[in-house]
Scaffold this motif. Structure first.
Motif, PDB file in Angstrom:
ATOM      1  N   LEU A   1     -24.724 -39.256  43.734  1.00 33.04           N
ATOM      2  CA  LEU A   1     -26.194 -39.318  43.442  1.00 33.04           C
ATOM      3  C   LEU A   1     -26.780 -39.106  41.864  1.00 33.04           C
ATOM      4  O   LEU A   1     -25.375 -38.544  41.317  1.00 33.04           O
ATOM      5  CB  LEU A   1     -26.902 -37.657  43.587  1.00 33.04           C
ATOM      6  CG  LEU A   1     -28.566 -37.618  42.796  1.00 33.04           C
ATOM      7  CD1 LEU A   1     -29.734 -38.770  43.856  1.00 33.04           C
ATOM      8  CD2 LEU A   1     -29.247 -36.189  42.888  1.00 33.04           C
ATOM      9  N   CYS A   2     -26.756 -40.405  41.250  1.00 33.60           N
ATOM     10  CA  CYS A   2     -26.937 -40.506  39.965  1.00 33.60           C
ATOM     11  C   CYS A   2     -28.038 -40.728  39.621  1.00 33.60           C
ATOM     12  O   CYS A   2     -29.434 -40.731  40.031  1.00 33.60           O
ATOM     13  CB  CYS A   2     -26.609 -42.125  39.500  1.00 33.60           C
ATOM     14  SG  CYS A   2     -25.220 -42.732  40.449  1.00 33.60           S
ATOM     15  N   GLU A   3     -28.256 -39.474  38.537  1.00 36.22           N
ATOM     16  CA  GLU A   3     -29.414 -39.447  38.070  1.00 36.22           C
ATOM     17  C   GLU A   3     -29.670 -39.730  36.416  1.00 36.22           C
ATOM     18  O   GLU A   3     -28.375 -39.383  35.875  1.00 36.22           O
ATOM     19  CB  GLU A   3     -29.865 -37.931  37.729  1.00 36.22           C
ATOM     20  CG  GLU A   3     -29.954 -37.338  38.906  1.00 36.22           C
ATOM     21  CD  GLU A   3     -30.241 -35.587  39.288  1.00 36.22           C
ATOM     22  OE1 GLU A   3     -31.013 -35.212  39.317  1.00 36.22           O
ATOM     23  OE2 GLU A   3     -29.215 -35.411  38.695  1.00 36.22           O
ATOM     24  N   ALA A   4     -31.109 -40.153  35.579  1.00 38.43           N
ATOM     25  CA  ALA A   4     -31.137 -40.139  34.073  1.00 38.43           C
ATOM     26  C   ALA A   4     -32.104 -39.950  33.768  1.00 38.43           C
ATOM     27  O   ALA A   4     -33.462 -39.935  35.005  1.00 38.43           O
ATOM     28  CB  ALA A   4     -30.138 -42.245  34.347  1.00 38.43           C
ATOM     29  N   ALA A   5     -32.362 -40.170  32.838  1.00 40.43           N
ATOM     30  CA  ALA A   5     -33.979 -39.669  32.293  1.00 40.43           C
ATOM     31  C   ALA A   5     -35.302 -40.935  32.184  1.00 40.43           C
ATOM     32  O   ALA A   5     -36.081 -40.436  32.355  1.00 40.43           O
ATOM     33  CB  ALA A   5     -33.672 -39.248  30.326  1.00 40.43           C
ATOM     34  N   THR A   6     -34.776 -42.273  32.494  1.00 38.00           N
ATOM     35  CA  THR A   6     -35.554 -43.481  32.113  1.00 38.00           C
ATOM     36  C   THR A   6     -34.725 -44.029  33.390  1.00 38.00           C
ATOM     37  O   THR A   6     -34.120 -44.104  33.517  1.00 38.00           O
ATOM     38  CB  THR A   6     -35.850 -43.983  31.368  1.00 38.00           C
ATOM     39  OG1 THR A   6     -34.363 -44.849  30.996  1.00 38.00           O
ATOM     40  CG2 THR A   6     -35.428 -43.247  30.589  1.00 38.00           C
ATOM     41  N   PRO A   7     -35.500 -44.768  34.506  1.00 40.57           N
ATOM     42  CA  PRO A   7     -35.311 -45.712  35.217  1.00 40.57           C
ATOM     43  C   PRO A   7     -34.639 -46.399  34.758  1.00 40.57           C
ATOM     44  O   PRO A   7     -33.914 -47.805  35.788  1.00 40.57           O
ATOM     45  CB  PRO A   7     -36.697 -46.725  35.532  1.00 40.57           C
ATOM     46  CG  PRO A   7     -37.472 -45.850  35.893  1.00 40.57           C
ATOM     47  CD  PRO A   7     -37.141 -44.722  34.003  1.00 40.57           C
ATOM     48  N   ASP A   8     -34.671 -47.612  33.405  1.00 39.40           N
ATOM     49  CA  ASP A   8     -33.979 -48.178  32.582  1.00 39.40           C
ATOM     50  C   ASP A   8     -32.549 -48.694  33.201  1.00 39.40           C
ATOM     51  O   ASP A   8     -31.661 -49.089  32.977  1.00 39.40           O
ATOM     52  CB  ASP A   8     -34.799 -48.999  31.628  1.00 39.40           C
ATOM     53  CG  ASP A   8     -35.670 -49.544  31.575  1.00 39.40           C
ATOM     54  OD1 ASP A   8     -36.054 -50.362  32.571  1.00 39.40           O
ATOM     55  OD2 ASP A   8     -36.448 -49.555  30.102  1.00 39.40           O
ATOM     56  N   GLN A   9     -31.634 -46.571  32.549  1.00 36.50           N
ATOM     57  CA  GLN A   9     -30.854 -45.957  32.585  1.00 36.50           C
ATOM     58  C   GLN A   9     -30.163 -46.188  33.998  1.00 36.50           C
ATOM     59  O   GLN A   9     -28.749 -46.206  33.921  1.00 36.50           O
ATOM     60  CB  GLN A   9     -30.637 -44.967  31.994  1.00 36.50           C
ATOM     61  CG  GLN A   9     -30.972 -44.509  30.966  1.00 36.50           C
ATOM     62  CD  GLN A   9     -31.407 -43.452  30.395  1.00 36.50           C
ATOM     63  OE1 GLN A   9     -32.010 -42.598  30.547  1.00 36.50           O
ATOM     64  NE2 GLN A   9     -30.446 -42.780  29.515  1.00 36.50           N
TER      65      GLN A   9
END
Length: 298
Positions: free
Chosen positions: A47-55
């Motif tokens: 599972l990959c998580e980031a603050a924005t979809p661009d990341q």
């Protein structure tokens, strides 16, 4: 003295899920991406998580993860299912959530198959990982006599025979591992594998790795509250003797597992209020252990 990062890399090559997460998070930190992972039904669920979809741009992130994992070449791991979503601070059993409702939980998901590692490279890494510690050489009398030469020849024969036996054993093991059959199957990206066999290691930055001999496991339980309490008590006792980075990372993973178990207590349980308090308490202990691990890597 062994460099903690070398020890983590060795654990990752041996298939430690927590060590793999540690390396992934170290390399993806600049991109603002953090990872969690579970090894279930022969597939590494990532599972990959980031603050924005661009990341979380799919083609770039998938290629980067493939490069990292193939450089590690983890044993017994070939299939990897990469899931992505906007970061959520609440620590829950994320794979079960995704399995129940993949459409609303994920931005995208893609399964990849890692390339087989180079046989010579794998053999060299195995030799390095299994290199025995140097033993003190037997003391010999002063040279100049026939008995001295005979003793030296005797010891050379012993050492040479032991080295040859070890080499043949490692070659046989490497060939068996290389030629052993494995099956590659594809699963729909939107439906990750069923019930996990191993829980995530914590993924708040810095992210923990496991010890060299184990990966935290969590099997379905009829009483997650009691399991969480038992695990927390055991982890607290182990924490009194933790010294190395790997030991602190393992403690962080266990505290996170205890937090996840508490989060699984249903609202109908009379202990639900207490469980919710302990979800946050155990998560904070996990973060403290992660910080201790990072200090010892400095």
């Amino acid at each position: 003295m062994v460099d903690p990062m070398d020890d983590i890399a060795k654990q990752a090559r041996q298939g430690s899920v927590a060590a793999i997460i540690q390396i992934l998070n170290d390399k993806l930190a600049q991109a603002g991406v953090r990872t969690r992972a579970i090894f279930a039904d022969g597939v590494l669920q990532l599972l990959c998580e980031a603050a924005t979809p661009d990341q979380l741009e799919q083609s770039t992130l998938v290629q980067r993860i493939r490069q990292i994992l193939e450089s590690i070449s983890p044993r017994s791991i070939r299939r990897v299912n990469i899931n992505s979503r906007i970061v959520r601070e609440q620590q829950l059993l994320w794979l079960e959530e995704i399995h129940r409702d993949p459409e609303s939980q994920l931005l995208w998901a893609e399964e990849i198959t890692l390339a087989k590692p180079n046989l010579l490279r794998r053999f060299g890494e195995d030799l390095k990982d299994r290199k025995p510690a140097k033993k003190s050489q037997p003391s010999f009398p002063q040279p100049g006599s026939r008995s001295v030469r005979e003793k030296r020849q005797f010891w050379r024969g012993i050492v040479g025979g032991a080295s040859l036996s070890l080499l043949l054993l490692l070659v046989g093991w490497a060939l068996y591992d290389w030629l052993g059959p494995f099956t590659i199957t594809r699963t729909p990206a939107s439906a990750p594998s069923s019930t996990p066999q191993a829980t995530t290691a914590p993924t708040t930055s810095p992210t923990p790795a496991a010890s060299s001999t184990q990966t935290t496991t969590a099997l379905p339980s009829s009483d997650p509250f009691a399991d969480a309490v038992r695990l927390a008590e055991k982890t607290s006792i182990e924490g009194r003797n933790a010294q190395t980075s790997a030991q602190w990372l393992d403690l962080a993973a266990k505290w996170q597992q205890a937090s996840d178990l508490m989060a699984a207590v249903p609202p109908t349980d009379s202990r639900y209020g207490t469980a919710q308090d302990r979800v946050e308490s155990y998560r904070q202990k996990s973060e403290i252990a992660q910080q201790e691990a990072k200090k010892r890597r400095s």
